[in-house]
Motif scaffolding. Structure first.
Motif, PDB file in Angstrom:
ATOM      1  N   ARG A 265       0.845  -1.195   0.000  1.00 16.92           N
ATOM      2  CA  ARG A 265       0.000   0.000   0.000  1.00 16.92           C
ATOM      3  C   ARG A 265       0.877   1.241   0.000  1.00 16.92           C
ATOM      4  NH1 ARG A 265      -2.652  -2.961   4.492  1.00 16.92           N
ATOM      5  NH2 ARG A 265      -3.872  -4.503   3.414  1.00 16.92           N
ATOM      6  N   THR A 266       0.348   2.304  -0.590  1.00 17.87           N
ATOM      7  CA  THR A 266       1.170   3.503  -0.740  1.00 17.87           C
ATOM      8  C   THR A 266       0.961   4.530   0.355  1.00 17.87           C
ATOM      9  OG1 THR A 266      -0.469   4.375  -2.264  1.00 17.87           O
ATOM     10  CG2 THR A 266       1.420   3.257  -3.232  1.00 17.87           C
ATOM     11  N   SER A 267      -0.215   5.027   0.546  1.00 17.69           N
ATOM     12  CA  SER A 267      -0.417   6.102   1.516  1.00 17.69           C
ATOM     13  C   SER A 267      -0.822   5.554   2.880  1.00 17.69           C
ATOM     14  CB  SER A 267      -1.498   7.071   1.018  1.00 17.69           C
ATOM     15  OG  SER A 267      -2.771   6.489   1.149  1.00 17.69           O
ATOM     16  N   ARG A 268      -0.555   6.353   3.888  1.00 16.75           N
ATOM     17  CA  ARG A 268      -0.935   5.974   5.261  1.00 16.75           C
ATOM     18  C   ARG A 268      -2.446   5.804   5.367  1.00 16.75           C
ATOM     19  NH1 ARG A 268       1.506   8.830  10.461  1.00 16.75           N
ATOM     20  NH2 ARG A 268       2.983   7.161  10.187  1.00 16.75           N
ATOM     21  N   ALA A 269      -3.206   6.706   4.757  1.00 19.67           N
ATOM     22  CA  ALA A 269      -4.668   6.627   4.804  1.00 19.67           C
ATOM     23  C   ALA A 269      -5.161   5.360   4.112  1.00 19.67           C
ATOM     24  CB  ALA A 269      -5.285   7.860   4.154  1.00 19.67           C
ATOM     25  N   GLU A 270      -4.543   5.024   2.976  1.00 26.90           N
ATOM     26  CA  GLU A 270      -4.913   3.803   2.248  1.00 26.90           C
ATOM     27  C   GLU A 270      -4.625   2.571   3.105  1.00 26.90           C
ATOM     28  OE1 GLU A 270      -3.598   3.392  -1.904  1.00 26.90           O
ATOM     29  OE2 GLU A 270      -3.040   1.349  -1.364  1.00 26.90           O
ATOM     30  N   LYS A 271      -3.480   2.569   3.763  1.00 28.10           N
ATOM     31  CA  LYS A 271      -3.120   1.439   4.627  1.00 28.10           C
ATOM     32  C   LYS A 271      -4.112   1.292   5.767  1.00 28.10           C
ATOM     33  CE  LYS A 271       1.834   1.458   3.770  1.00 28.10           C
ATOM     34  NZ  LYS A 271       3.171   1.558   4.318  1.00 28.10           N
TER      35      LYS A 271
ATOM     36  N   ALA B 258      -7.265   2.403   5.986  1.00 24.76           N
ATOM     37  CA  ALA B 258      -8.588   2.011   5.492  1.00 24.76           C
ATOM     38  C   ALA B 258      -8.625   0.535   5.127  1.00 24.76           C
ATOM     39  CB  ALA B 258      -8.982   2.867   4.292  1.00 24.76           C
ATOM     40  N   GLN B 259      -7.598   0.053   4.455  1.00 25.14           N
ATOM     41  CA  GLN B 259      -7.553  -1.357   4.074  1.00 25.14           C
ATOM     42  C   GLN B 259      -7.404  -2.248   5.304  1.00 25.14           C
ATOM     43  OE1 GLN B 259      -8.180  -2.780   0.995  1.00 25.14           O
ATOM     44  NE2 GLN B 259      -8.274  -4.604   2.281  1.00 25.14           N
TER      45      GLN B 259
END
Length: 150
Positions: free
Chosen positions: A33-39, A41-42
């Protein structure tokens, strides 16, 4: 001596080996995963998916534990840890739920890592057996989680 899987992993049960493989996959997946927010949320979706896939008795407890933990300590981020729902502060697990089915035990467990601030004198519990999450147990979980994060 033959090179069978049991001799290669002597001392670990099939459930323990499966948990280690799950942890390796969690680390690998998180690294993609790339962004902290993406990580984040996933990771929460992964936890909710894991809970949804549990047998009914474990699922009911895990749902209530998840709700209690996230309400009591919004600073904790849900994530999978050895295939179990866990809650971390700055990426480090503070507490986790272990389904009874996970290691074929007679009860589920709410556990706390050494980062949890539950210290009481020279000896204190760091894991709690759960057979049902009643309103009283939910209140106790919330109290413990609040103490754990300080």
């Amino acid at each position: 001596m033959g090179s069978t899987e049991s001799s290669a992993h002597e001392g670990f049960t099939a459930e323990e080996r499966a948990a280690m493989k799950e942890r390796a996959q969690e680390v690998k997946k998180a690294g993609r995963r790339t962004s902290r927010a993406e990580k984040a949320a996933q990771a929460e979706r992964d936890v909710l998916e894991k809970i949804a896939g549990m047998p009914e008795s474990d699922r009911a407890m895990a749902e209530r534990v998840h709700a209690a933990v996230t309400a009591a300590a919004p600073s904790l981020a849900p994530k999978l840890w050895y295939g179990m729902p866990a809650y971390a502060l700055d990426g480090k697990v503070v507490c986790f739920f272990q389904a009874a089915e996970k290691f074929r035990t007679r009860y589920a467990t709410l556990g706390f890592s050494d980062l949890a601030r539950l210290d009481e004198g020279t000896m204190w519990p760091s894991a709690f057996a759960l057979t049902e999450v009643t309103p009283e147990a939910e209140a106790r979980i919330a109290e413990l989680v609040k103490r754990a994060v300080g």
